[in-house]
Scaffold this motif. Structure first.
Motif, PDB file in Angstrom:
ATOM      1  N   THR A   1      85.260 114.382  17.032  1.00 36.40           N
ATOM      2  CA  THR A   1      84.309 113.753  17.945  1.00 36.40           C
ATOM      3  C   THR A   1      82.863 114.113  17.626  1.00 36.40           C
ATOM      4  O   THR A   1      81.946 113.388  18.005  1.00 36.40           O
ATOM      5  CB  THR A   1      84.614 114.159  19.393  1.00 36.40           C
ATOM      6  OG1 THR A   1      84.573 115.584  19.507  1.00 36.40           O
ATOM      7  CG2 THR A   1      85.989 113.662  19.808  1.00 36.40           C
ATOM      8  N   ALA A   2      82.654 115.241  16.928  1.00 36.11           N
ATOM      9  CA  ALA A   2      81.289 115.675  16.625  1.00 36.11           C
ATOM     10  C   ALA A   2      80.784 115.146  15.295  1.00 36.11           C
ATOM     11  O   ALA A   2      79.593 115.218  15.021  1.00 36.11           O
ATOM     12  CB  ALA A   2      81.218 117.202  16.610  1.00 36.11           C
ATOM     13  N   ARG A   3      81.662 114.600  14.474  1.00 36.39           N
ATOM     14  CA  ARG A   3      81.241 114.128  13.156  1.00 36.39           C
ATOM     15  C   ARG A   3      80.354 112.893  13.308  1.00 36.39           C
ATOM     16  O   ARG A   3      80.740 111.918  13.931  1.00 36.39           O
ATOM     17  CB  ARG A   3      82.459 113.794  12.300  1.00 36.39           C
ATOM     18  CG  ARG A   3      82.114 113.445  10.860  1.00 36.39           C
ATOM     19  CD  ARG A   3      83.345 113.045  10.068  1.00 36.39           C
ATOM     20  NE  ARG A   3      84.283 114.154   9.929  1.00 36.39           N
ATOM     21  CZ  ARG A   3      85.459 114.206  10.523  1.00 36.39           C
ATOM     22  NH1 ARG A   3      85.848 113.214  11.318  1.00 36.39           N
ATOM     23  NH2 ARG A   3      86.256 115.239  10.344  1.00 36.39           N
ATOM     24  N   PRO A   4      79.151 112.902  12.740  1.00 32.05           N
ATOM     25  CA  PRO A   4      78.248 111.755  12.907  1.00 32.05           C
ATOM     26  C   PRO A   4      78.684 110.562  12.074  1.00 32.05           C
ATOM     27  O   PRO A   4      79.373 110.699  11.062  1.00 32.05           O
ATOM     28  CB  PRO A   4      76.899 112.299  12.424  1.00 32.05           C
ATOM     29  CG  PRO A   4      77.262 113.362  11.437  1.00 32.05           C
ATOM     30  CD  PRO A   4      78.531 113.993  11.954  1.00 32.05           C
ATOM     31  N   ALA A   5      78.275 109.391  12.501  1.00 38.18           N
ATOM     32  CA  ALA A   5      78.557 108.169  11.749  1.00 38.18           C
ATOM     33  C   ALA A   5      77.762 108.163  10.451  1.00 38.18           C
ATOM     34  O   ALA A   5      76.612 108.610  10.404  1.00 38.18           O
ATOM     35  CB  ALA A   5      78.196 106.952  12.591  1.00 38.18           C
ATOM     36  N   ARG A   6      78.395 107.664   9.394  1.00 35.92           N
ATOM     37  CA  ARG A   6      77.731 107.550   8.098  1.00 35.92           C
ATOM     38  C   ARG A   6      78.059 106.200   7.484  1.00 35.92           C
ATOM     39  O   ARG A   6      79.165 105.681   7.641  1.00 35.92           O
ATOM     40  CB  ARG A   6      78.191 108.661   7.152  1.00 35.92           C
ATOM     41  CG  ARG A   6      77.661 110.025   7.500  1.00 35.92           C
ATOM     42  CD  ARG A   6      78.142 111.071   6.521  1.00 35.92           C
ATOM     43  NE  ARG A   6      77.962 110.665   5.126  1.00 35.92           N
ATOM     44  CZ  ARG A   6      78.002 111.516   4.105  1.00 35.92           C
ATOM     45  NH1 ARG A   6      78.209 112.795   4.328  1.00 35.92           N
ATOM     46  NH2 ARG A   6      77.845 111.087   2.872  1.00 35.92           N
TER      47      ARG A   6
ATOM     48  N   GLU B   1      79.932 116.821   7.973  1.00 35.79           N
ATOM     49  CA  GLU B   1      79.984 115.422   7.583  1.00 35.79           C
ATOM     50  C   GLU B   1      81.077 115.246   6.546  1.00 35.79           C
ATOM     51  O   GLU B   1      81.287 116.079   5.673  1.00 35.79           O
ATOM     52  CB  GLU B   1      78.641 114.974   7.003  1.00 35.79           C
ATOM     53  CG  GLU B   1      77.525 115.038   8.048  1.00 35.79           C
ATOM     54  CD  GLU B   1      76.215 114.549   7.489  1.00 35.79           C
ATOM     55  OE1 GLU B   1      76.144 114.354   6.266  1.00 35.79           O
ATOM     56  OE2 GLU B   1      75.272 114.371   8.264  1.00 35.79           O
ATOM     57  N   ALA B   2      81.785 114.099   6.636  1.00 29.60           N
ATOM     58  CA  ALA B   2      82.887 113.841   5.721  1.00 29.60           C
ATOM     59  C   ALA B   2      82.375 113.407   4.368  1.00 29.60           C
ATOM     60  O   ALA B   2      81.303 112.843   4.230  1.00 29.60           O
ATOM     61  CB  ALA B   2      83.788 112.754   6.300  1.00 29.60           C
TER      62      ALA B   2
END
Length: 452
Positions: free
Chosen positions: A341-346, A433-434
């Motif tokens: 849920t904390a991973r930002p959109a990229r 970040e992924a």
């Protein structure tokens, strides 16, 4: 089919009002020729005591030299008020009308009455209740930025010359969901500037306003800072509106203002359509940050709608949730881990989070056909960017099944993530970040939009 679909969005009309949708871009004889073609409809409208007719056609209010516009001719000859645009006539997804205009240009909707001069109304029909508040803000300089009204709401851009492409795009963005938008063109615009602009608006307008970035970078972190400064919830769109193809097709007089929402790469090109379309950020509390709420989303058809974006059914034993960076799938009695849920959109990565699972316990066999159906409905631009994150441990057999599944659908697998227990949803804009991924793609089922 094109005009039938557009006309189906319009209405219902109020008493003594009517729409006329014109399907051709030009008629021999100009306004006179169009009047002859429409005469039966216009006479029937007059007999039905229609007082206000909306002419849905591009350049219906355009006058060339001494020749009257189609709107003027209809108003004078049939004795009724007419609304028409001198520019493009577009129908939004919600059924409102939009006529993009540029400062000093003839765009927007004009009101014609018999025997009087035409007056400009708005670029929107009906006129939204927030437009007066936006007009009152006007054009002004603020801390090295220019604030100015645009058709979708307000725009904030760095002071100085602006490219024709950026200028045109600011005035071509259509309104969304009846909400005003605060459009930002530079990722370097500070939250303090946005907070000052929003603070000048009435509370009811400020509460419905949504931040939109045309700069190719997600706005979640900035939205959180604005929320903390104002002490109220702030909405933000993930991605920017992108109009596919021609708004007004060749040979047609009315067009489609419906847009898709895409995350943009660093060069401003559309990358992929996020599942979480909009988020709401609340101010941080003394105990830490509040989670951002997903307020509008879209999902593959295989996910059955639940009570919200975090309660989507995937078969009997599994559920899914929409996250800012992608999707999460796990047991029905679990919640998405904080890392998801904390991973930002990229723009370059779509995160598909699975788990958490127990320690090396075989998973129920029903998971694999459920994931097969879900992955099979992902769009090509999602597949080539998708990275699967496993939270917890899989036994050897389940690991092989997951590997085969991801290979079949052209997805990448990240290293397993140790996640000892479910965590509450966290704030987007923080956390790891992924990595970006690549893979093959194929045709997928379109995804319906949902809102909450």
């Amino acid at each position: 089919m094109w005009l039938t679909r557009l006309a189906g969005r319009l209405g219902p009309t109020r008493p003594n009002e009517a729409f006329v949708v014109v399907g051709v871009s030009s008629v021999e004889g100009g306004a006179e020729g169009l009047g002859r073609l429409l005469a039966p409809v216009l006479e029937a409208s007059r007999d039905a005591r229609v007082r206000l007719l909306t002419l849905v056609m591009s350049e219906g209010a355009h006058e060339a030299g001494d020749s009257p516009s189609a709107a003027r001719l209809i108003s004078e000859r049939w004795g009724m008020d007419v609304l028409a645009t001198a520019g493009s006539a577009l129908v939004t997804a919600a059924g409102s009308l939009f006529a993009p205009g540029h400062p000093g240009g003839p765009g927007g909707w004009w009101h014609f009455s018999p025997g009087t001069a035409a007056r400009h109304v708005s670029v929107h029909l009906p006129v939204p209740d927030w437009e007066i508040a936006v007009r009152r803000v006007g054009r002004q300089a603020l801390a090295g930025h220019i604030v100015e009204p645009v058709p979708a709401g307000l725009a904030v851009r760095p002071a100085g010359p602006v490219s024709p492409a950026t200028h045109a795009r600011l005035h071509a963005v259509p309104p969304q969901d009846g909400r005003p938008q605060l459009i930002i063109t530079s990722p370097r615009t500070p939250a303090t500037v946005l907070a000052v602009v929003m603070g000048t608006l009435p509370e009811r307008v400020r509460g419905s306003l949504r931040l939109v970035s045309l700069a190719g970078q997600p706005m979640s972190r900035t939205a959180q800072e604005v929320s903390d400064l104002l002490g109220c919830e702030v909405g933000v769109a993930l991605g920017a509106p992108v109009m596919n193809g021609r708004a007004v097709p060749e040979g047609v007089s009315a067009g489609d203002a419906a847009v898709d929402q895409y995350l943009l790469d660093e060069e401003g090109r559309p990358a992929w359509r996020p599942f979480a379309l909009t988020l709401a950020h609340g101010p941080a509390t003394s105990g830490g940050g509040r989670p951002a709420r997903v307020t509008q989303w879209r999902v593959p058809a295989v996910l059955i709608a639940g009570t919200g974006p975090d309660a989507l059914s995937l078969g009997r034993d599994w559920k899914a949730a929409v996250t800012p960076s992608g999707l999460w799938v796990g047991p029905r009695d679990a919640a998405p881990p904080l890392l998801a849920t904390a991973r930002p959109a990229r723009a370059d990565t779509v995160a598909l989070d699975l788990g958490p699972w127990g320690s090396h316990r075989p998973l129920d066999a029903s998971l694999w056909p459920a994931l097969e159906r879900l992955f099979g409905q992902l769009e090509p631009e999602v597949c080539v960017r998708a990275v699967v994150h496993v939270h917890g441990d899989l036994d050897a057999r389940d690991g092989e099944r997951l590997h085969g599944l991801t290979v079949r659908h052209g997805l990448r697998c990240a290293d397993p993530v140790t996640s000892p227990r479910p965590e509450p949803a966290g704030r987007p804009g923080t956390g790891p970040e992924a990595a970006s991924g690549s893979g093959r793609s194929r045709q997928r089922t379109p995804l319906p939009a949902r809102s909450f």
